[in-house]
Scaffold this motif. Structure first.
Motif, PDB file in Angstrom:
ATOM      1  N   LEU A 139      26.637  25.489  24.739  1.00  0.00           N
ATOM      2  CA  LEU A 139      26.737  26.768  24.995  1.00  0.00           C
ATOM      3  C   LEU A 139      26.470  27.696  23.817  1.00  0.00           C
ATOM      4  O   LEU A 139      25.925  28.809  23.864  1.00  0.00           O
ATOM      5  CB  LEU A 139      28.191  26.865  25.586  1.00  0.00           C
ATOM      6  CG  LEU A 139      28.317  28.256  26.588  1.00  0.00           C
ATOM      7  CD1 LEU A 139      29.488  27.990  27.193  1.00  0.00           C
ATOM      8  CD2 LEU A 139      28.474  29.555  25.681  1.00  0.00           C
ATOM      9  N   GLN A 140      27.208  27.435  22.724  1.00  0.00           N
ATOM     10  CA  GLN A 140      26.965  28.670  21.542  1.00  0.00           C
ATOM     11  C   GLN A 140      25.625  28.445  21.079  1.00  0.00           C
ATOM     12  O   GLN A 140      24.973  29.616  20.881  1.00  0.00           O
ATOM     13  CB  GLN A 140      28.100  28.201  20.553  1.00  0.00           C
ATOM     14  CG  GLN A 140      29.534  28.344  21.095  1.00  0.00           C
ATOM     15  CD  GLN A 140      30.615  28.004  19.784  1.00  0.00           C
ATOM     16  OE1 GLN A 140      30.676  28.614  18.862  1.00  0.00           O
ATOM     17  NE2 GLN A 140      31.380  26.893  19.898  1.00  0.00           N
ATOM     18  N   LEU A 141      25.107  27.360  21.001  1.00  0.00           N
ATOM     19  CA  LEU A 141      23.955  27.287  20.156  1.00  0.00           C
ATOM     20  C   LEU A 141      22.888  28.037  21.162  1.00  0.00           C
ATOM     21  O   LEU A 141      21.874  28.619  20.821  1.00  0.00           O
ATOM     22  CB  LEU A 141      23.305  25.742  19.962  1.00  0.00           C
ATOM     23  CG  LEU A 141      24.373  25.287  18.981  1.00  0.00           C
ATOM     24  CD1 LEU A 141      24.060  23.522  18.767  1.00  0.00           C
ATOM     25  CD2 LEU A 141      24.059  25.710  17.352  1.00  0.00           C
ATOM     26  N   ALA A 142      23.007  27.899  22.365  1.00  0.00           N
ATOM     27  CA  ALA A 142      22.000  28.476  23.517  1.00  0.00           C
ATOM     28  C   ALA A 142      22.075  29.804  23.307  1.00  0.00           C
ATOM     29  O   ALA A 142      20.711  30.417  23.292  1.00  0.00           O
ATOM     30  CB  ALA A 142      22.313  27.981  24.959  1.00  0.00           C
ATOM     31  N   ARG A 143      23.213  30.461  22.953  1.00  0.00           N
ATOM     32  CA  ARG A 143      23.253  31.600  22.742  1.00  0.00           C
ATOM     33  C   ARG A 143      22.664  32.065  21.477  1.00  0.00           C
ATOM     34  O   ARG A 143      21.772  33.386  21.334  1.00  0.00           O
ATOM     35  CB  ARG A 143      24.634  32.146  23.064  1.00  0.00           C
ATOM     36  CG  ARG A 143      25.341  32.068  24.230  1.00  0.00           C
ATOM     37  CD  ARG A 143      26.698  32.716  24.326  1.00  0.00           C
ATOM     38  NE  ARG A 143      26.446  34.084  24.550  1.00  0.00           N
ATOM     39  CZ  ARG A 143      27.700  34.856  24.506  1.00  0.00           C
ATOM     40  NH1 ARG A 143      28.762  34.360  24.469  1.00  0.00           N
ATOM     41  NH2 ARG A 143      27.453  36.235  24.572  1.00  0.00           N
ATOM     42  N   ALA A 144      22.847  31.455  20.504  1.00  0.00           N
ATOM     43  CA  ALA A 144      22.264  31.732  19.276  1.00  0.00           C
ATOM     44  C   ALA A 144      20.714  31.730  19.004  1.00  0.00           C
ATOM     45  O   ALA A 144      20.137  32.155  18.382  1.00  0.00           O
ATOM     46  CB  ALA A 144      22.665  30.474  18.026  1.00  0.00           C
ATOM     47  N   PHE A 145      20.269  30.872  20.129  1.00  0.00           N
ATOM     48  CA  PHE A 145      18.666  30.935  20.261  1.00  0.00           C
ATOM     49  C   PHE A 145      18.389  32.250  21.380  1.00  0.00           C
ATOM     50  O   PHE A 145      17.042  32.150  21.686  1.00  0.00           O
ATOM     51  CB  PHE A 145      18.266  29.510  20.911  1.00  0.00           C
ATOM     52  CG  PHE A 145      18.061  28.422  20.246  1.00  0.00           C
ATOM     53  CD1 PHE A 145      17.127  28.303  19.464  1.00  0.00           C
ATOM     54  CD2 PHE A 145      18.981  27.433  20.154  1.00  0.00           C
ATOM     55  CE1 PHE A 145      16.607  27.361  18.596  1.00  0.00           C
ATOM     56  CE2 PHE A 145      18.745  26.288  19.274  1.00  0.00           C
ATOM     57  CZ  PHE A 145      17.541  26.472  18.519  1.00  0.00           C
ATOM     58  N   ASN A 146      19.390  33.024  21.706  1.00  0.00           N
ATOM     59  CA  ASN A 146      19.131  34.166  22.468  1.00  0.00           C
ATOM     60  C   ASN A 146      18.448  33.647  23.879  1.00  0.00           C
ATOM     61  O   ASN A 146      17.396  34.109  24.396  1.00  0.00           O
ATOM     62  CB  ASN A 146      18.045  35.135  21.869  1.00  0.00           C
ATOM     63  CG  ASN A 146      18.342  35.727  20.656  1.00  0.00           C
ATOM     64  OD1 ASN A 146      19.668  36.213  20.613  1.00  0.00           O
ATOM     65  ND2 ASN A 146      17.605  35.775  19.625  1.00  0.00           N
ATOM     66  N   CYS A 147      19.463  32.802  24.600  1.00  0.00           N
ATOM     67  CA  CYS A 147      18.704  32.278  25.855  1.00  0.00           C
ATOM     68  C   CYS A 147      19.017  33.521  27.019  1.00  0.00           C
ATOM     69  O   CYS A 147      19.514  34.428  26.558  1.00  0.00           O
ATOM     70  CB  CYS A 147      19.993  31.082  26.296  1.00  0.00           C
ATOM     71  SG  CYS A 147      21.563  31.637  26.398  1.00  0.00           S
ATOM     72  N   GLY A 148      18.399  33.094  28.035  1.00  0.00           N
ATOM     73  CA  GLY A 148      18.390  34.102  29.277  1.00  0.00           C
ATOM     74  C   GLY A 148      19.800  33.623  29.779  1.00  0.00           C
ATOM     75  O   GLY A 148      20.690  33.248  29.344  1.00  0.00           O
ATOM     76  N   ASP A 149      19.618  33.618  31.203  1.00  0.00           N
ATOM     77  CA  ASP A 149      20.998  33.155  32.015  1.00  0.00           C
ATOM     78  C   ASP A 149      21.622  31.693  31.649  1.00  0.00           C
ATOM     79  O   ASP A 149      20.598  31.020  31.480  1.00  0.00           O
ATOM     80  CB  ASP A 149      20.779  33.464  33.253  1.00  0.00           C
ATOM     81  CG  ASP A 149      20.551  34.941  33.740  1.00  0.00           C
ATOM     82  OD1 ASP A 149      21.042  35.801  33.291  1.00  0.00           O
ATOM     83  OD2 ASP A 149      19.843  35.214  34.960  1.00  0.00           O
ATOM     84  N   LEU A 150      22.742  31.856  31.291  1.00  0.00           N
ATOM     85  CA  LEU A 150      23.343  30.593  31.238  1.00  0.00           C
ATOM     86  C   LEU A 150      24.282  29.997  32.074  1.00  0.00           C
ATOM     87  O   LEU A 150      25.238  30.908  32.366  1.00  0.00           O
ATOM     88  CB  LEU A 150      24.159  30.959  29.605  1.00  0.00           C
ATOM     89  CG  LEU A 150      24.390  29.665  28.723  1.00  0.00           C
ATOM     90  CD1 LEU A 150      24.657  30.426  27.276  1.00  0.00           C
ATOM     91  CD2 LEU A 150      25.451  28.994  29.396  1.00  0.00           C
ATOM     92  N   TYR A 151      23.974  28.903  32.657  1.00  0.00           N
ATOM     93  CA  TYR A 151      25.092  28.313  33.571  1.00  0.00           C
ATOM     94  C   TYR A 151      25.808  27.095  33.034  1.00  0.00           C
ATOM     95  O   TYR A 151      25.265  26.152  32.513  1.00  0.00           O
ATOM     96  CB  TYR A 151      24.366  27.883  34.944  1.00  0.00           C
ATOM     97  CG  TYR A 151      23.378  29.192  35.314  1.00  0.00           C
ATOM     98  CD1 TYR A 151      23.810  29.982  36.396  1.00  0.00           C
ATOM     99  CD2 TYR A 151      22.276  29.227  35.209  1.00  0.00           C
ATOM    100  CE1 TYR A 151      23.123  31.056  36.700  1.00  0.00           C
ATOM    101  CE2 TYR A 151      21.377  30.433  35.480  1.00  0.00           C
ATOM    102  CZ  TYR A 151      21.804  31.190  36.207  1.00  0.00           C
ATOM    103  OH  TYR A 151      21.158  32.213  36.713  1.00  0.00           O
TER     104      TYR A 151
END
Ligand SMILES: [Zn+2]
Ligand SMILES: [Zn+2]
Length: 346
Positions: free
Chosen positions: A179-191
């Motif tokens: 979850l944190q890494l996906a945000r570090a990659f500037n993800c779009g919507d995260l479920y």
């Protein structure tokens, strides 16, 4: 030196005194500052994963300070803070040459095939020691080298990129990092798909859309939340055929499902409507690569990957305390990690 070793399968680990390892010209000797206690260690002790070179010192999540370096080692020096890549590989075979050393034919897992970090000192090849910036505490440097590294590998294998939406199935140790890494990659919507109320709440606290799989089919919920498009990437971190299938079905056109969880079950897929029609890809994910660790370390240094203190517990380098932590892991559902800090009984 003191070490806590697996002497007999199915028996508690034991405190033993063994010599400090002698290093060769390509090795480094590290004074262990922190060693993570992992689910796999409980599996080794319980005989669920086989080990045939007993006795062995467990511990593959290791950070510490370099005590001594061999004459051929140039990447780290005595006194450096380091964390350890847990796979020792030849560097010369077909897989090592293409940077996929997890398939090295002569690969050895630290803390399984060779002595690990449940000890005062550990010997590893210099190539396995990665500089650990001062901003990252030793305990974080240790534990991120296993589940966080695998979560990063999963995102890489899924070719995850900025702006893409992602569905994470399971918020355990892997999911917490993913979850944190996906945000570090500037993800779009995260479920985040979960059934555990506490984990659903923490997913929401961490900025994800919590999908409660108990209330309705998570695939329907993700489809609805994406106006029918489906997610770009799904990570299956649980290890069940049911959630693996959901990870595939929640994808939109050109979506990628990265399967990380382990199961012996079979999964059924309807090739035309569920795969071919959407050019969906199902990707297997195994371990992680040395080449990914600098990115991971940088995410931790910059605060994008964090392990808040309430998620960590500490024990001393002591068989009784470590065995108790391993016992607790067997039926634990939260993602609190226990870390061995030699000489401190915090
Ligand atoms: Zn581990
Ligand atoms: Zn190799």
């Amino acid at each position: 030196m003191r070490a806590v070793r697996l002497v007999q399968i199915g028996r508690p680990l034991q405190n033993v005194e063994i010599p400090i390892p002698e290093i060769g010209p390509s090795d480094v000797l590290i004074r262990v500052a922190a060693a993570g206690i992992c689910h796999s260690d409980a599996h080794y002790r319980g005989g669920i994963s086989t080990i045939d070179n007993l006795p062995v010192t467990l511990g593959h999540e290791v950070a510490g300070r370099v005590e001594k370096v061999g004459t051929n080692v140039a990447n780290v020096a005595s006194g450096d803070r380091v964390c350890v890549h847990y796979l020792v590989y030849c560097g010369a075979c077909k897989f090592c040459m293409r940077g996929s050393e997890q398939f090295c034919r002569s690969g050895q897992m630290i803390g399984k095939h060779r002595d690990g970090g449940y000890a005062e000192f550990i010997k590893v090849p210099g190539a396995n020691a990665f500089p650990l910036p001062d901003e990252i505490p030793f305990e974080v440097g240790a534990i991120m080298m296993c589940s966080s590294a695998t979560a990063l590998h999963a995102l890489n294998k899924a070719r995850f990129k900025a702006g893409e939406s992602i569905a994470i199935f399971g918020l355990g140790g892997l999911g917490f990092s993913a979850l944190q890494l996906a945000r570090a990659f500037n993800c779009g919507d995260l479920y985040v798909v979960e059934i555990n109320p506490a984990k659903l709440a923490s997913a929401a606290n961490m900025g994800a859309v919590a999908i409660d799989a108990r209330s309705a089919d998570p695939v329907d919920q993700i489809k609805e939340a994406t106006a029918g498009r489906g997610a770009d990437v799904a990570l299956e971190l649980i290890g069940s055929a049911k959630t693996m299938r959901q990870a595939v079905l929640c994808l939109g056109a050109l979506g990628r499902a990265a399967l990380v969880g382990l199961t012996a079950e079979s999964m059924s897929i309807h090739p035309y409507t569920e795969l071919i029609n959407k050019e969906v890809e199902i990707v297997g994910v195994s371990d992680h690569l040395a080449s990914q660790l600098p990115t991971l370390i940088e995410f931790a240094r910059s605060g994008k990957l964090k392990f808040p203190s309430e998620t960590l517990r500490f024990v001393d380098l002591d068989a009784t305390q470590i065995n108790a932590a391993l016992d607790a892991l067997q039926d634990s559902i939260d993602h609190v990690r226990t870390v061995i800090v030699p000489g401190s009984d915090r």
